[in-house]
Motif scaffolding. Structure first.
Motif, short mmCIF file in Angstrom:
data_model
loop_
_atom_site.label_atom_id
_atom_site.label_comp_id
_atom_site.label_asym_id
_atom_site.label_seq_id
_atom_site.Cartn_x
_atom_site.Cartn_y
_atom_site.Cartn_z
N ARG A 175 -6.09 -37.91 -59.22
CA ARG A 175 -6.99 -37.96 -57.97
C ARG A 175 -6.78 -38.91 -56.93
O ARG A 175 -6.74 -38.48 -55.73
CB ARG A 175 -8.37 -37.95 -58.56
N SER A 176 -6.17 -40.02 -56.99
CA SER A 176 -5.91 -41.01 -56.25
C SER A 176 -4.87 -40.35 -55.22
O SER A 176 -4.82 -40.60 -54.13
CB SER A 176 -5.60 -42.37 -56.84
N LEU A 207 -3.99 -37.35 -54.83
CA LEU A 207 -4.60 -36.23 -53.79
C LEU A 207 -5.41 -36.65 -52.83
O LEU A 207 -5.40 -36.31 -51.75
CB LEU A 207 -5.45 -35.25 -54.93
N ASP A 208 -6.27 -37.78 -53.17
CA ASP A 208 -7.14 -38.22 -52.00
C ASP A 208 -6.32 -38.87 -50.96
O ASP A 208 -6.48 -38.83 -49.61
CB ASP A 208 -8.10 -39.22 -52.60
N SER A 209 -5.28 -39.64 -51.19
CA SER A 209 -4.47 -40.13 -50.21
C SER A 209 -3.84 -39.21 -49.21
O SER A 209 -3.79 -39.54 -47.98
CB SER A 209 -3.33 -41.14 -50.91
N ILE A 262 -4.92 -36.18 -48.68
CA ILE A 262 -6.27 -35.75 -48.03
C ILE A 262 -6.30 -36.68 -46.91
O ILE A 262 -6.66 -36.14 -45.62
CB ILE A 262 -7.29 -35.40 -48.82
N GLU A 263 -6.47 -38.09 -47.19
CA GLU A 263 -6.74 -38.93 -45.98
C GLU A 263 -5.61 -39.23 -44.94
O GLU A 263 -5.88 -39.26 -43.89
CB GLU A 263 -7.16 -40.31 -46.42
N ASP A 273 -5.55 -35.54 -43.25
CA ASP A 273 -6.67 -35.18 -42.39
C ASP A 273 -6.75 -33.74 -43.22
O ASP A 273 -6.88 -32.82 -42.14
CB ASP A 273 -6.71 -35.11 -41.01
N ASP A 276 -18.14 -36.29 -49.35
CA ASP A 276 -17.82 -36.25 -50.90
C ASP A 276 -17.41 -34.73 -51.28
O ASP A 276 -16.40 -34.38 -51.85
CB ASP A 276 -18.62 -36.84 -51.89
N ARG A 323 -14.48 -33.50 -49.42
CA ARG A 323 -13.08 -34.13 -50.11
C ARG A 323 -12.83 -33.19 -51.35
O ARG A 323 -11.55 -32.98 -51.71
CB ARG A 323 -13.33 -35.49 -50.49
N ALA A 324 -13.79 -33.10 -52.25
CA ALA A 324 -13.83 -32.20 -53.42
C ALA A 324 -13.28 -30.73 -52.96
O ALA A 324 -12.45 -30.14 -53.75
CB ALA A 324 -15.04 -32.18 -54.24
N ARG A 380 -9.63 -31.15 -52.19
CA ARG A 380 -8.77 -31.42 -53.19
C ARG A 380 -8.47 -30.29 -53.94
O ARG A 380 -7.36 -30.03 -54.44
CB ARG A 380 -9.60 -32.54 -54.37
#
Length: 416
Positions: A117-118, A120-122, A124-125, A128, A142, A145-146, A149
């Protein structure tokens, strides 16, 4: 023949010609059905195919880019090399492997990092993706972001081949962004793996330091005990002192034997009362007394008698052996400790890019021909089912009308 006996007609099996005629009749009925409802069938097929074509051409193009990455050529990480080297050093002087270290040869599979998940979140950030995927109906950051993801996972694919390569594919509407995201996956994964290695090395470093401190404390205690034993017994080199003592006693006994021989010769020649014989007897007694004192009184080798030497030497050698073991353990652990400290600041990637991702030339989806062809087949099947239902309803209605007209004629005849 009995009158009550009835003759059952023999059931004739279907022949091939009868089956062929039945198949032909079914085929004829199908053609009649298609002919009767040809306009409706054509209309349904045309509407379904046209609608699918409109939807297919309205779908945006998707582009896929793949990066080919390989793990390092080294079969072991730095930490595993440290553990292996330490184990070899300990086995050289009879100690087993230290507990608490990672003993598995492969550790965790790197695909765990690629699917984390780390990572994927990176992505996404960095790109954008909440805005790119047009997620506007989320109630909170949140949840947005989900949703992003989940959308990213549908466009994210990892494959591994038999040679160990990682094929990472990203699909996106922008071909350049797809290539940039695929290349960024390797970079982010290496950063995450580096952080994990740093945490693991910190734990391992703390364990090694703790064991080293315990070894130093044990060395100090053993040195004090050895000093106390040596001060009490005056034993500082058991083997050398034992060798020197054995040589001295052997020499004293040899002198005693030679003087006893001289005494025997004097006794035979001059008798026991002769002054020379008496003087020689005093020499022999003096040498015998010295040998007995050397064997039974402390001070000849150390502050103990020779009869107590095994016990004194055992205490000394026991502390000395354990102290030497701790010193070898310290000598083996110090280079490993420095290796772990060096690995904390070492920048070694876990994946190397073999073939970077490039912007795709052709789209990967949607496949409009498949969509239109599938819609045509589905529309044809649906049209035939509708025609069959309509034809069945028509037959039922005709039968009901026939029954109604027959009943009306019968009632008219009864009235007359």
């Amino acid at each position: 023949m009995d009158a009550n006996t009835t003759t059952q007609p023999a059931v004739q099996p279907h022949t091939d010609s009868q089956r062929a005629r039945q198949d032909e009749s079914e085929l004829v009925r199908l053609f009649q059905l298609v002919r009767r409802y040809r306009r409706m069938i054509a209309l349904v097929i045309a509407l379904g195919t046209f609608s699918a074509a409109v939807v297919a051409f309205l779908l945006p193009n998707e582009y896929s880019s793949t990066v080919n990455a390989v793990p390092p050529k080294r079969p072991q990480t730095g930490l595993e090399s440290v553990v292996s080297g330490l184990s070899s050093a300990l086995r050289d002087f009879g100690l087993t492997r230290l507990g608490g270290a990672r003993t598995s040869s492969g550790g965790y599979d790197f695909i765990v990092v690629l699917q984390s998940r780390s990572l994927l979140d990176s992505l996404i950030e960095r790109f954008d993706l909440v805005k790119v995927y047009e997620i506007t109906d989320a109630g909170s950051p949140d949840s947005a972001r989900a949703l992003a993801r989940k959308e990213l996972l549908d466009r994210y694919e990892i494959e591994t081949d038999a040679a160990g390569n990682y094929l990472i594919t990203i699909t996106d509407r922008d071909r350049y962004r797809a290539a940039a995201m695929a290349n960024a996956v390797v970079e982010i994964a290496n950063n995450i793996a580096r952080e994990l290695d740093a945490r693991e090395n910190q734990v391992f470093l703390a364990g090694i330091q703790q064991r080293l401190d315990a070894a130093l404390a044990r060395m100090n205690a053993l040195a004090d005990s050895l000093e106390a034993v040596s001060r009490k017994t005056l034993l500082y080199s058991p083997l050398d002192q034992a060798r020197a003592a054995a040589s001295a006693i052997a020499e004293a006994k040899a002198q005693l034997l030679s003087q006893e021989i001289v005494l025997g010769v004097l006794q035979e020649r001059y008798g026991d009362d002769d002054p020379a014989t008496q003087q020689q007897r005093r020499v022999v007694e003096s040498l015998r007394q010295k040998v007995q004192e050397a064997e039974n009184r402390p001070g000849f080798v150390g502050n103990f008698s020779l009869r107590e030497a095994p016990r004194a030497a055992y205490d000394y050698l026991r502390y000395y052996t354990e102290l030497e073991t701790m010193m070898k353990l310290k000598a083996a652990m110090l280079p490993m400790l420095e290796e772990v400290r060096t690995s904390l600041v070492r920048n070694s990637p876990s994946l190397y890019v073999l073939d970077p991702a490039l912007p795709a030339i052709k789209k990967s989806s949607p496949r409009r021909s498949l969509i239109i062809g599938g819609a045509f087949v589905a529309s044809a099947i649906l049209a035939l089912l509708l025609a069959l239902v309509m034809d069945t309803l028509r037959k039922v209605r005709e039968q009901l009308e026939c029954i109604t007209s027959t009943s009306a004629l019968e009632h008219g005849a009864d009235g007359k």
